[in-house]
Design a protein around this motif. Structure first.
Motif, short mmCIF file in Angstrom:
data_model
loop_
_atom_site.label_atom_id
_atom_site.label_comp_id
_atom_site.label_asym_id
_atom_site.label_seq_id
_atom_site.Cartn_x
_atom_site.Cartn_y
_atom_site.Cartn_z
N ARG A 85 -25.42 1.86 -10.69
CA ARG A 85 -24.18 2.22 -9.98
C ARG A 85 -24.16 1.56 -8.59
O ARG A 85 -23.17 0.96 -8.19
CB ARG A 85 -24.07 3.74 -9.85
N GLN A 86 -25.27 1.67 -7.87
CA GLN A 86 -25.33 1.07 -6.54
C GLN A 86 -25.23 -0.46 -6.60
O GLN A 86 -24.58 -1.07 -5.75
CB GLN A 86 -26.64 1.46 -5.83
N VAL A 87 -25.84 -1.06 -7.60
CA VAL A 87 -25.77 -2.51 -7.75
C VAL A 87 -24.32 -2.95 -7.97
O VAL A 87 -23.84 -3.90 -7.33
CB VAL A 87 -26.68 -3.02 -8.88
N VAL A 88 -23.61 -2.26 -8.85
CA VAL A 88 -22.21 -2.63 -9.13
C VAL A 88 -21.37 -2.51 -7.86
O VAL A 88 -20.60 -3.43 -7.52
CB VAL A 88 -21.63 -1.79 -10.28
N HIS A 89 -21.51 -1.42 -7.14
CA HIS A 89 -20.75 -1.25 -5.90
C HIS A 89 -21.16 -2.29 -4.85
O HIS A 89 -20.31 -2.81 -4.12
CB HIS A 89 -20.89 0.17 -5.35
N HIS A 90 -22.45 -2.59 -4.79
CA HIS A 90 -22.93 -3.62 -3.85
C HIS A 90 -22.31 -4.98 -4.16
O HIS A 90 -21.90 -5.70 -3.23
CB HIS A 90 -24.46 -3.72 -3.91
N ALA B 4 -19.48 -5.65 -5.49
CA ALA B 4 -18.09 -5.64 -5.02
C ALA B 4 -18.05 -5.80 -3.50
O ALA B 4 -17.29 -6.64 -2.98
CB ALA B 4 -17.39 -4.35 -5.45
N ASP B 5 -18.86 -5.04 -2.78
CA ASP B 5 -18.88 -5.15 -1.31
C ASP B 5 -19.27 -6.55 -0.85
O ASP B 5 -18.65 -7.14 0.03
CB ASP B 5 -19.85 -4.14 -0.70
N SER B 6 -20.32 -7.07 -1.44
CA SER B 6 -20.83 -8.38 -1.05
C SER B 6 -19.80 -9.48 -1.31
O SER B 6 -19.58 -10.36 -0.48
CB SER B 6 -22.12 -8.67 -1.82
N HIS B 7 -19.16 -9.40 -2.47
CA HIS B 7 -18.22 -10.46 -2.83
C HIS B 7 -16.90 -10.33 -2.06
O HIS B 7 -16.26 -11.35 -1.80
CB HIS B 7 -18.04 -10.50 -4.33
N ILE B 8 -16.54 -9.13 -1.66
CA ILE B 8 -15.41 -8.98 -0.74
C ILE B 8 -15.72 -9.71 0.56
O ILE B 8 -14.89 -10.48 1.08
CB ILE B 8 -15.09 -7.49 -0.46
N GLU C 69 -26.44 -4.15 4.19
CA GLU C 69 -26.14 -3.79 2.80
C GLU C 69 -26.90 -2.54 2.35
O GLU C 69 -26.36 -1.73 1.60
CB GLU C 69 -26.39 -4.95 1.86
N GLY C 70 -28.12 -2.37 2.80
CA GLY C 70 -28.89 -1.18 2.45
C GLY C 70 -28.26 0.09 2.97
O GLY C 70 -28.28 1.14 2.31
N ASP D 238 -19.10 6.31 -1.00
CA ASP D 238 -18.38 5.60 -2.06
C ASP D 238 -19.32 5.00 -3.10
O ASP D 238 -18.90 4.65 -4.20
CB ASP D 238 -17.45 4.52 -1.48
N TYR D 239 -20.60 4.94 -2.81
CA TYR D 239 -21.56 4.43 -3.78
C TYR D 239 -21.88 5.44 -4.87
O TYR D 239 -22.58 5.13 -5.82
CB TYR D 239 -22.84 3.96 -3.07
#
Length: 183
Positions: free
Chosen positions: A63-68, A70-74, A96-97, A104-105
């Motif tokens: 779950r955290q990887v998927v949200h990360h 999205a955040d990173s690519h934004i 990022e950590g 939201d994560y």
């Protein structure tokens, strides 16, 4: 059990400073375009038990990887547009950590999968249109103390998407989740 480095970097480290041919860049842009679809096909029907499983000991959950991602690519999309519209702008790094600890994560991953699908459509539309001069435009990353050309950023984020996809895919393979990729 695999060693921790192969779990952390399943496709190896990105080779910073790489120069890519036009054909390599096309392949990387295609990889960026396809990543949200591949990720959704892999995890889109998983339940909380799988989504809340760390991909490695002391690592983030799926779950955290998927949200990360999205955040990173934004951030990468915005940085790309800044590089294309300003003269070597200084971008803002982020922790990022620390972002992964925000509320939201804990949300369902559907919101981030939708963001990724739409974001990557917009991002690749921009990337596919770039001239050689635009591919050479840069932004300055203060944490790295260097400028990154857009062409290298494309390689970084093609690698980044596959890096995290493989974290999840290999977790699924280790746990026998690929045979019946639901729940």
């Amino acid at each position: 059990m695999q060693d921790i480095d192969s779990l952390r970097y399943p496709i190896g480290h990105f080779a910073h400073g790489s120069v890519f041919s036009p054909e390599e860049l096309k392949g990387q842009i295609r990889s960026i375009a396809e990543m949200p679809i591949r990720l959704t096909e892999l995890v889109g029907k998983w339940g909380d038990d799988r989504l809340d499983t760390p991909y490695r000991p002391e690592g983030w959950t799926v779950r955290q990887v998927v949200h990360h991602v999205a955040d990173s690519h934004i951030n990468a999309y915005v940085r790309t547009k800044l590089a294309l519209t300003e003269d070597n702008p200084t971008i803002s790094p982020y922790e990022e950590g620390e972002w992964a600890k925000l509320p939201d994560y804990s949300l369902e991953i559907a919101s981030s999968l939708v963001i990724l699908r739409n974001l990557h459509q917009r991002w690749t539309t921009v990337l596919e249109s770039l001239s050689e001069d635009q591919l050479n435009r840069t932004y300055f990353h203060p944490a790295s103390q260097r400028s990154f050309p857009v062409s290298e950023v494309i390689g970084i984020y093609a690698w980044h998407g596959e890096h995290h996809y493989q974290h999840i895919y290999r977790l699924a393979a280790r746990n026998g989740w690929l045979q019946n990729n639901v729940d």
